[in-house]
Design an enzyme around this catalytic site. Structure first.
Site, PDB file in Angstrom:
ATOM      1  N   HIS A 148       0.837  -1.196   0.000  1.00  0.00           N
ATOM      2  CA  HIS A 148       0.000   0.000   0.000  1.00  0.00           C
ATOM      3  C   HIS A 148       0.869   1.242   0.000  1.00  0.00           C
ATOM      4  CE1 HIS A 148       0.544   1.510   4.174  1.00  0.00           C
ATOM      5  NE2 HIS A 148       0.773   0.237   4.463  1.00  0.00           N
ATOM      6  N   CYS A 149       0.307   2.339  -0.505  1.00  0.00           N
ATOM      7  CA  CYS A 149       0.973   3.632  -0.447  1.00  0.00           C
ATOM      8  C   CYS A 149       0.218   4.484   0.569  1.00  0.00           C
ATOM      9  CB  CYS A 149       1.019   4.287  -1.824  1.00  0.00           C
ATOM     10  SG  CYS A 149      -0.605   4.646  -2.517  1.00  0.00           S
ATOM     11  N   ALA A 150       0.270   5.802   0.414  1.00  0.00           N
ATOM     12  CA  ALA A 150      -0.364   6.675   1.401  1.00  0.00           C
ATOM     13  C   ALA A 150      -1.880   6.562   1.385  1.00  0.00           C
ATOM     14  CB  ALA A 150       0.042   8.126   1.149  1.00  0.00           C
TER      15      ALA A 150
END
Length: 596
Positions: A23-25
């Site tokens: 996942h990213c932000a």
């Protein structure tokens, strides 16, 4: 929230279809064996999902906004994820070859993914530090403390301590970047951390103050230098620098792979990190580190020369370019230049015009929210509310971009007008600077040098984009009509499952064969033909008894998770088993209420 996690996993084809999940932000990033059959419209109906980003045949992103970390943890905690089949060698190779949304140039895709993954894990720390910076700037602007950004200022002990709280993040930023970049490139992240720590030790800078030290003139700067075994070592301050650790990791990755290839496997633990430290430590101190600082300063100087030539032109170009750079990941090098500017000169001139783009983006989202409330579009109202909160409070534009703007092409022209208006105001006003790196949100306005000019520009950007979206809409007539048709569609009638005598009898027999009601936690219908049963103890499941009761097949797909292949009448078996479970629960409750 386990139900949401289960729905997401099922929507992307089940746990066995997932090769990798990160996942990213704001987004869950899936690498799948096959992403072609995913119904994005159904995924976006899951509670908490703000949008989707299909990426070819094997990559898929789901926008969760600020709740992405919780969703990621919930999915990984599912029993089916723990028990899923490990990806085959072919799956891993396919994932490595898979290209992203930027097209066929895999090296370019990998380059920007390397940059973003080097910074993405520390976004939370950067965001927290930026809010502390804003607080210090606010206290300075109202006269509570002296200029917090001037190193010559002596603050009272309490305020000096608060000032150290944000400096801890940025001073040691090179170590954080070195760890993430080394991990991304396939090397031991702690070795990368240790290599970068060499030039940040308290004893490194004093080498340039020894009697035998001298100065070297480079690019107009006098740099302390000392000879180490006859080789000149430039003494630089590496605090807040990001290009040196990135360049170090780029070389450390291939070196690590080479060492693992030439050193026997049973000696990897000892000699691979040892030789990596021996080779990369001096190489970073003597060559890579200084080159990284010069690269950052050079890129910053190039943008500074454009800004000096025409502040108005620069203030217009930056906000108009960012809407196209962010979706492609091209903004990460600019973010690195901002950090290099602050480390080298103590201030940055890019973040002000960038704020015009961010608030135009948030303004367009606010316009979408207004229309969603007006049109009673619950799904879009949920998406735009989350995206707007992430933007105004956190300065994060990805939920707006991926969740809304890239899905409705009419938004971009309206948003670009807002970018232009804000950029013009900043350029005509003479520009805006800042002494530290912050996320451009409502909370960080006090951190900028010319607060009235900056506040005027971002306000104009926000309301220009918002009003254009409200007045001219963000949907085509077809999209608007389709949305209205969804709203006008009557609620589906509740489905009544009629259970035949044979299915009822079989359902009870199957329930007994898997350990009885006391051993069952949940029973669900899967794919129309299978009954998914979560049991407390798989040892109590009697597969022979299940087969004798007419069940074609039973498979444990994860710890305690069984799929009963029931056929076209699976819904009747689920209904029967749930009725028995409900009756058992009521009976247990009745027993508890009877006095002993």
């Amino acid at each position: 929230m386990t139900e949401r996690a289960t729905q997401i996993v099922d929507a992307v084809g089940g746990a066995d279809n997932i090769v990798n999940l990160s996942h990213c932000a704001t987004r869950l990033r899936f690498t799948l064996k096959d992403a072609t059959g995913i119904d994005s419209a159904q995924v976006e109906k899951i509670k908490g999902v703000m949008g989707t980003v299909p990426q070819g045949t094997d990559r898929y992103q789901i926008i969760m906004g600020g709740g992405v970390q919780s969703a990621y943890e919930e999915i990984n905690a599912l029993p089916v994820m723990a028990g899923r089949k490990a990806p085959s060698a072919d799956d891993v190779k396919a994932a490595a070859r898979a290209g992203g949304p930027r097209g066929k140039y895999a090296w370019l895709d990998n380059f920007f993914e390397f940059l973003s993954d080097s910074f993405r894990p520390i976004l939370g720390a950067l965001l927290g530090a930026s809010l502390i910076i804003t607080f210090m700037a606010l206290m300075s602007s109202i006269g509570v403390i002296d200029n917090w950004a001037d190193p010559r200022t002596t603050l009272p002990p309490g305020w000096a301590f608060i000032n150290l709280m944000w400096q801890s993040v940025f001073t040691f930023l090179p170590l954080m970047v070195a760890y993430n970049a080394s991990k991304k490139i396939g090397a031991d992240p702690w070795v990368g951390f240790a290599i970068m720590a060499l030039v940040m030790l308290p004893g490194f800078s004093p080498l340039g103050e020894r009697p035998e030290a001298y100065t070297t003139q480079l690019f107009g700067s006098a740099i302390p230098t000392i000879d180490i075994f006859g080789v000149p070592l430039l003494i630089r301050d590496y605090g807040s620098q990001v290009f040196p650790p990135l360049l170090m990791a780029v070389l450390l990755g291939p070196l690590y792979k080479l060492l693992k290839r030439v050193i026997p496997e049973n000696l990897h633990l000892i000699f691979v990190p040892f030789l990596a430290l021996v080779i990369m430590g001096p190489l970073t101190a003597f060559l890579i580190g200084p080159i990284g600082i010069f690269v950052g300063a050079g890129l910053g100087g190039l943008l500074q020369s454009i800004n000096s030539f025409s502040p108005l032109l620069f203030a217009i170009i930056i906000p108009l370019a960012y809407p196209f750079m962010v979706p492609l990941g091209l903004h990460w090098p600019i973010n690195a230049i901002m950090l290099a500017n602050i480390a080298s000169t103590g201030s940055d001139f890019i973040q002000g015009p960038m704020g015009a783009w961010n608030f135009a983006c948030f303004g367009a989202t606010a316009g979408v929210l207004f229309l969603a409330i007006k049109d009673r579009d619950q799904a879009m109202r949920q998406t735009s509310t989350g995206a707007l909160a992430a933007g105004l409070l956190g300065g994060i534009s990805e939920p707006s971009l991926y969740g809304i703007h890239l899905r409705f092409k009419k938004i971009y022209p309206r948003m670009l007008v807002g970018c232009l208006v804000g950029g013009l105001i900043i350029g005509i006003g003479g520009g805006v600077s800042i002494n530290a790196f912050v996320f451009t949100s409502l909370l960080t306005i006090p951190a900028f040098s010319n607060i009235p000019l900056y506040a005027t520009a971002i306000t104009a950007s926000f309301f220009t984009a918002m009003l254009l979206v409200i007045f001219f809409d963000y949907r085509t007539p077809e999209q608007k009509a389709a949305g209205k048709a969804d709203l006008d569609e009557p609620e589906p009638e509740p489905v009544v499952v009629v259970v035949g005598d044979a299915e009822a009898k079989q359902g009870k027999q199957w329930l007994d064969a898997i350990g009885g009601p006391d051993n069952v936690e949940t029973v669900d219908l899967v794919a129309g033909t299978r009954v998914r049963v979560q049991v407390k103890d798989s040892a109590k499941v009697d597969q022979a008894a299940l087969a004798a009761a007419g069940l074609p097949g039973a498979v444990e797909v994860g710890p305690g998770v069984w799929h009963l292949v029931a056929g076209l009448n699976a819904d009747q078996h689920v209904e029967t088993m749930n009725r028995v479970l409900a009756g058992s629960t009521k009976a247990d409750s009745a027993k508890e209420t009877v006095p002993a």
